[in-house]
Scaffold this active site. Structure first.
Site, PDB file in Angstrom:
ATOM      1  N   ASP A   1       0.806  -1.215   0.000  1.00 26.60           N
ATOM      2  CA  ASP A   1       0.000   0.000   0.000  1.00 26.60           C
ATOM      3  C   ASP A   1       0.839   1.265   0.000  1.00 26.60           C
ATOM      4  OD1 ASP A   1       1.002  -0.292   2.515  1.00 26.60           O
ATOM      5  OD2 ASP A   1      -0.780   0.446   3.546  1.00 26.60           O
TER       6      ASP A   1
ATOM      7  N   ALA B   1       7.767  22.216   9.939  1.00 23.00           N
ATOM      8  CA  ALA B   1       6.572  21.498   9.511  1.00 23.00           C
ATOM      9  C   ALA B   1       5.467  22.456   9.108  1.00 23.00           C
ATOM     10  CB  ALA B   1       6.089  20.584  10.642  1.00 23.00           C
TER      11      ALA B   1
END
Length: 445
Positions: free
Chosen positions: A310, A382
């Site tokens: 995945d 971030a």
């Protein structure tokens, strides 16, 4: 979880522990699980009684003693081969436990920071983690936002954003903060963390026999019974031959000889190494950081023809690395590499460091005299998702260079009345469709 552990067959610690376990495995309840070795163990026990009986009666036989020694050696070697395979697997759990106990945490008590071991943290404690720190235990971000490298746990190559509030606040012990600063509240009690559960999984894995192994065990047991019946009847036939030839019956086959013959006839080697072979398969997977809880799972994996993943991080190193520079129209590759390296000097993420290295290796772009430019570096965070540098050239022109995600760079360009070319957007889309991660860069004067 990626660990490094010396699991060589000649590891002294593993050999010593395997030697002790091989003695413990002489328990009949353990031996009976392997019928072939159980028969050999019974023969070893009977031979031992005969040898000591002969010693007490003053009729010592060195021949019987040699048979007894070799029989016990066969049993112990079978146990040792299984124990050493198990020991190498347990070494992985010891490595995980060692990493767990050696990790330090920066605990906050009354607004003061103290250093404690991760194993001392309790539910409700608050710790602080900054760029480069390993998160000491499972918890939840209660303040701040940061990029976290979870590749060691999940295999995902891309760092993830963890921030207070919402559904992206949970963090896992053993992962690494690669930017910014966050406060984490511990949410698990000691012994219940992700790493602790992984250790229990490795140590408590029960080796279930595979269908092929069960069938082979039945075959070996059947052959052993046939050879046992054949050996049991030998003294009668041999005694008849002695009687017919007038030789004393004292020359008949002795029990130690019959036992030695039985052990030579039955598939002792296969039976002794059968369990060790299954465990060694689990161990080989453990050395590649894959946990198999049973031999049945290993055999099932051998029948897999197609494997669907995945995410690419499952089969990558866990760090995204720069591989090429793709310039926009009107920009040379050398100019792009120079600007990308300069804007990445303050980026401590694996991607940022790889850009600096790639520029050095591909275009021989080395260190700059940045102090002469009065440069101001903007570290990667971030929140901004980009890094860069501001500096003045010799003619006094102020330059703003940025590198980061395509969305962050496009917002930066548009907020500074710039134009984000459609061809660049198309290139970003095409690279993303191919599975790559295309950061972008810009320069403003």
């Amino acid at each position: 979880m990626r660990t490094k552990q010396n699991t060589s067959l000649f590891n002294k610690k593993i050999l010593l522990q395997a030697s002790k376990d091989s003695i413990k495995k002489l328990n009949p309840a353990t031996l009976i699980k392997n019928p072939v070795i159980f028969i050999v163990a019974i023969g070893s026990f009977l031979s031992t009684i005969i040898v000591f009986g002969g010693i007490f009666q003053g009729n010592f036989s060195s021949f019987n003693l040699n048979i007894c020694i070799w029989l016990w050696f066969t049993v112990l070697f079978a146990n040792f081969s299984e124990a050493i395979a198990e020991g190498r697997g347990k070494a992985q759990a010891d490595s995980l436990r060692k990493n767990r106990t050696q990790t330090k945490a920066r605990k906050i008590i009354a607004k003061q920071e103290i250093s404690v071991f991760a194993t001392e943290l309790k539910k409700g404690d608050v710790v602080i983690c900054e760029a480069g720190d390993v998160i000491p235990s499972d918890g939840e971000v209660i303040e701040g936002i940061a990029s976290v490298d979870e590749s060691a746990i999940t295999g995902e190559s891309a760092p993830v954003i963890r921030e207070s509030g919402g559904d992206r606040s949970a963090v896992t012990g053993g992962t690494k903060v690669i930017s910014d600063r966050i406060l984490i509240q511990i949410t698990t009690e000691p012994g219940n963390t992700f790493i602790d559960r992984m250790i229990l999984l490795v140590e408590g894995a029960k080796r279930q026999k595979t269908p092929n192994e069960i069938a082979l065990s039945i075959l070996l047991s059947g052959l052993s019974i046939i050879f046992l019946l054949a050996v049991v009847t030998l003294p009668a036939f041999f005694g008849y031959g002695l009687s017919a030839s007038g030789i004393p019956m004292s020359q008949n086959l002795t029990i130690p000889v019959l036992i030695a013959l039985l052990v030579c006839l039955i598939p002792t080697t296969i039976g002794g190494l059968l369990s060790a072979i299954g465990i060694s398969g689990m161990d080989r997977l453990l050395q590649r950081n894959v946990i198999a809880t049973s031999g049945r799972a290993i055999e099932a994996a051998g029948d897999v023809d197609v494997l669907l993943l995945d995410k690419t991080g499952t089969i990558t190193l866990g760090n995204r690395m720069a591989t090429d520079f793709i310039p926009a129209e009107g920009i040379t590759v050398e100019e792009l590499a120079s600007a990308a390296q300069l804007s990445s000097l303050s980026d401590e993420t694996p991607e940022g460091r790889s850009i600096v290295i790639l520029a050095k290796e591909k275009f021989n772009i080395r260190g700059r005299e940045v102090h002469q430019l009065n440069a101001s570096f903007i570290p990667f965070t971030a929140q901004s998702r980009m890094s860069g540098v501001d500096y003045k050239s010799n003619d006094g022109t102020l330059h703003h260079i940025r590198k980061g995600s395509s969305e962050a760079i496009r917002s930066f360009v548009q907020n500074n009345n710039g134009f984000f070319p459609q061809k660049v957007q198309d290139t970003v889309f095409e690279l993303g469709r191919q599975g790559a991660t295309p950061p972008c860069g810009c320069r403003k004067q």
